[in-house]
Design a protein around this motif. Structure first.
Motif, PDB file in Angstrom:
ATOM      1  N   GLY A   9      -5.246  11.927   6.983  1.00 54.38           N
ATOM      2  CA  GLY A   9      -4.691  11.784   5.698  1.00 54.38           C
ATOM      3  C   GLY A   9      -4.530  10.292   5.470  1.00 54.38           C
ATOM      4  O   GLY A   9      -4.246   9.940   4.346  1.00 54.38           O
ATOM      5  N   GLN A  10      -4.447   9.618   6.511  1.00 52.99           N
ATOM      6  CA  GLN A  10      -4.057   8.094   6.254  1.00 52.99           C
ATOM      7  C   GLN A  10      -5.158   7.169   6.467  1.00 52.99           C
ATOM      8  O   GLN A  10      -4.971   6.021   6.092  1.00 52.99           O
ATOM      9  CB  GLN A  10      -2.952   7.782   7.446  1.00 52.99           C
ATOM     10  N   ILE A  11      -6.564   7.748   6.736  1.00 57.15           N
ATOM     11  CA  ILE A  11      -7.468   6.939   6.792  1.00 57.15           C
ATOM     12  C   ILE A  11      -8.633   7.224   5.717  1.00 57.15           C
ATOM     13  O   ILE A  11      -8.763   8.416   5.514  1.00 57.15           O
ATOM     14  CB  ILE A  11      -8.156   7.268   8.178  1.00 57.15           C
ATOM     15  N   VAL A  12      -8.923   6.112   5.148  1.00 54.70           N
ATOM     16  CA  VAL A  12      -9.947   6.225   4.111  1.00 54.70           C
ATOM     17  C   VAL A  12     -11.086   5.153   4.330  1.00 54.70           C
ATOM     18  O   VAL A  12     -10.868   4.038   4.579  1.00 54.70           O
ATOM     19  CB  VAL A  12      -9.459   6.054   2.574  1.00 54.70           C
ATOM     20  N   ASP A  13     -12.291   5.840   4.416  1.00 55.42           N
ATOM     21  CA  ASP A  13     -13.549   4.608   4.970  1.00 55.42           C
ATOM     22  C   ASP A  13     -13.048   3.782   6.025  1.00 55.42           C
ATOM     23  O   ASP A  13     -13.337   2.541   6.226  1.00 55.42           O
ATOM     24  CB  ASP A  13     -13.900   3.739   3.825  1.00 55.42           C
ATOM     25  N   GLY A  14     -12.298   4.312   6.899  1.00 57.28           N
ATOM     26  CA  GLY A  14     -11.968   3.729   8.365  1.00 57.28           C
ATOM     27  C   GLY A  14     -10.782   2.815   8.262  1.00 57.28           C
ATOM     28  O   GLY A  14     -10.463   1.981   9.127  1.00 57.28           O
ATOM     29  N   LYS A  15     -10.169   2.537   6.993  1.00 57.24           N
ATOM     30  CA  LYS A  15      -9.084   1.695   6.693  1.00 57.24           C
ATOM     31  C   LYS A  15      -7.658   2.562   6.399  1.00 57.24           C
ATOM     32  O   LYS A  15      -7.806   3.711   6.001  1.00 57.24           O
ATOM     33  CB  LYS A  15      -9.298   0.863   5.372  1.00 57.24           C
ATOM     34  N   ASN A  16      -6.698   1.732   6.177  1.00 54.67           N
ATOM     35  CA  ASN A  16      -5.333   2.512   5.995  1.00 54.67           C
ATOM     36  C   ASN A  16      -5.041   2.776   4.329  1.00 54.67           C
ATOM     37  O   ASN A  16      -5.249   1.868   3.789  1.00 54.67           O
ATOM     38  CB  ASN A  16      -4.018   1.761   6.430  1.00 54.67           C
ATOM     39  N   LYS A  17      -5.100   4.033   4.175  1.00 49.40           N
ATOM     40  CA  LYS A  17      -4.873   4.575   2.909  1.00 49.40           C
ATOM     41  C   LYS A  17      -4.006   3.882   2.055  1.00 49.40           C
ATOM     42  O   LYS A  17      -3.966   3.683   0.949  1.00 49.40           O
ATOM     43  CB  LYS A  17      -4.944   6.045   2.686  1.00 49.40           C
ATOM     44  N   THR A  18      -2.624   3.848   2.742  1.00 50.08           N
ATOM     45  CA  THR A  18      -1.483   3.384   2.035  1.00 50.08           C
ATOM     46  C   THR A  18      -0.862   2.381   2.796  1.00 50.08           C
ATOM     47  O   THR A  18      -1.341   1.858   3.794  1.00 50.08           O
ATOM     48  CB  THR A  18      -0.516   4.534   1.977  1.00 50.08           C
ATOM     49  N   ASN A  19      -0.007   1.797   2.095  1.00 49.08           N
ATOM     50  CA  ASN A  19       0.931   0.687   2.840  1.00 49.08           C
ATOM     51  C   ASN A  19       1.679   1.054   4.142  1.00 49.08           C
ATOM     52  O   ASN A  19       1.779   2.468   3.975  1.00 49.08           O
ATOM     53  CB  ASN A  19       2.059   0.314   1.731  1.00 49.08           C
ATOM     54  N   VAL A  20       1.958   0.433   4.954  1.00 48.84           N
ATOM     55  CA  VAL A  20       2.177   0.653   6.219  1.00 48.84           C
ATOM     56  C   VAL A  20       3.726  -0.108   6.288  1.00 48.84           C
ATOM     57  O   VAL A  20       3.777  -1.487   6.163  1.00 48.84           O
ATOM     58  CB  VAL A  20       1.502   0.197   7.483  1.00 48.84           C
ATOM     59  N   ARG A  21       4.859   0.909   6.578  1.00 49.35           N
ATOM     60  CA  ARG A  21       5.963   0.269   6.518  1.00 49.35           C
ATOM     61  C   ARG A  21       6.815   0.672   8.033  1.00 49.35           C
ATOM     62  O   ARG A  21       6.516   1.292   8.716  1.00 49.35           O
ATOM     63  CB  ARG A  21       6.832   1.033   5.426  1.00 49.35           C
ATOM     64  N   CYS A  22       7.975  -0.221   8.140  1.00 51.15           N
ATOM     65  CA  CYS A  22       8.752   0.366   9.404  1.00 51.15           C
ATOM     66  C   CYS A  22       9.464   1.517   9.021  1.00 51.15           C
ATOM     67  O   CYS A  22       9.930   1.801   7.938  1.00 51.15           O
ATOM     68  CB  CYS A  22       9.848  -1.069   9.215  1.00 51.15           C
ATOM     69  N   GLN A  23       9.566   2.251  10.057  1.00 52.86           N
ATOM     70  CA  GLN A  23      10.260   3.579   9.872  1.00 52.86           C
ATOM     71  C   GLN A  23      11.618   3.397   9.949  1.00 52.86           C
ATOM     72  O   GLN A  23      12.295   4.496   9.664  1.00 52.86           O
ATOM     73  CB  GLN A  23       9.820   4.569  10.858  1.00 52.86           C
ATOM     74  N   PHE A  24      12.159   2.320  10.282  1.00 47.75           N
ATOM     75  CA  PHE A  24      13.779   2.161  10.178  1.00 47.75           C
ATOM     76  C   PHE A  24      14.258   1.638   8.825  1.00 47.75           C
ATOM     77  O   PHE A  24      15.255   1.998   8.395  1.00 47.75           O
ATOM     78  CB  PHE A  24      14.093   1.517  11.494  1.00 47.75           C
ATOM     79  N   CYS A  25      13.899   0.394   8.476  1.00 48.69           N
ATOM     80  CA  CYS A  25      14.498  -0.183   7.348  1.00 48.69           C
ATOM     81  C   CYS A  25      13.430  -0.276   6.179  1.00 48.69           C
ATOM     82  O   CYS A  25      13.730  -0.581   5.036  1.00 48.69           O
ATOM     83  CB  CYS A  25      14.587  -1.724   7.783  1.00 48.69           C
ATOM     84  N   ASN A  26      12.270   0.375   6.332  1.00 48.11           N
ATOM     85  CA  ASN A  26      11.408   0.590   5.253  1.00 48.11           C
ATOM     86  C   ASN A  26      10.562  -0.847   4.871  1.00 48.11           C
ATOM     87  O   ASN A  26       9.656  -1.009   3.547  1.00 48.11           O
ATOM     88  CB  ASN A  26      11.920   1.313   3.766  1.00 48.11           C
ATOM     89  N   SER A  27      10.556  -1.680   5.457  1.00 48.27           N
ATOM     90  CA  SER A  27      10.248  -2.967   5.128  1.00 48.27           C
ATOM     91  C   SER A  27       8.483  -2.814   5.273  1.00 48.27           C
ATOM     92  O   SER A  27       8.057  -2.257   6.153  1.00 48.27           O
ATOM     93  CB  SER A  27      10.399  -4.174   6.264  1.00 48.27           C
ATOM     94  N   LEU A  28       7.797  -3.392   4.022  1.00 49.73           N
ATOM     95  CA  LEU A  28       6.421  -3.533   3.927  1.00 49.73           C
ATOM     96  C   LEU A  28       5.890  -4.364   5.210  1.00 49.73           C
ATOM     97  O   LEU A  28       6.069  -5.486   5.372  1.00 49.73           O
ATOM     98  CB  LEU A  28       6.049  -4.010   2.865  1.00 49.73           C
ATOM     99  N   MET A  29       5.141  -3.901   6.140  1.00 46.66           N
ATOM    100  CA  MET A  29       4.445  -4.568   7.297  1.00 46.66           C
ATOM    101  C   MET A  29       3.095  -4.783   6.985  1.00 46.66           C
ATOM    102  O   MET A  29       2.555  -6.063   7.249  1.00 46.66           O
ATOM    103  CB  MET A  29       4.463  -3.663   8.517  1.00 46.66           C
ATOM    104  N   LEU A  30       2.213  -3.991   6.324  1.00 45.68           N
ATOM    105  CA  LEU A  30       0.810  -4.084   6.030  1.00 45.68           C
ATOM    106  C   LEU A  30       0.259  -3.255   5.017  1.00 45.68           C
ATOM    107  O   LEU A  30       0.752  -2.165   4.519  1.00 45.68           O
ATOM    108  CB  LEU A  30      -0.014  -3.603   7.364  1.00 45.68           C
TER     109      LEU A  30
END
Length: 122
Positions: A9-30
């Protein structure tokens, strides 16, 4: 079963579908579409270590699913910690928790572990 099936569910056309965040502070990583799915088994130190562990004596676990980021400037917030065996470990730049992946010094590619981050747009 492959790790890809676990994160389908996180992979679309081999790429990350959504933003990637820190699981602790919710900071946007990618941001979405910046990482390419890569499946290979790599030993990565556990996020929680006992007090008496040193960089040469870390407990680790095998991780298999990563977002490959070829240019470290693609990250929004990422930090680097200790270097062990030709790899620098990736941590959240805001809360410094990790490692959430590693930077391969020989290829200069970064690998962000899907199991160590959350996938959400906000």
């Amino acid at each position: 079963m492959t790790e890809e099936a676990d994160f389908a569910g996180q992979i679309v056309d081999g790429k990350n579908k959504t933003n990637v965040r820190c699981q602790f502070c919710n900071s946007l990583m990618l941001k979405a579409q910046e990482g390419t799915f890569n499946e290979k088994e790599v030993e990565v130190p556990l996020m929680m270590q006992k007090q008496d562990k040193t960089a040469d004596n870390l407990n680790s676990e095998p991780l298999k699913a990563f977002w490959l980021v070829k240019d470290m400037m693609s990250f929004e917030n990422i930090g680097f910690s200790n270097t062990v065996d030709g790899r620098k470990f990736l941590v959240c730049a805001d809360c410094e928790r990790g490692p959430v992946g590693y930077h391969d010094l020989s290829t200069r590619h970064c690998y962000l572990a899907l199991k160590r981050v959350v996938h959400k747009d906000s």
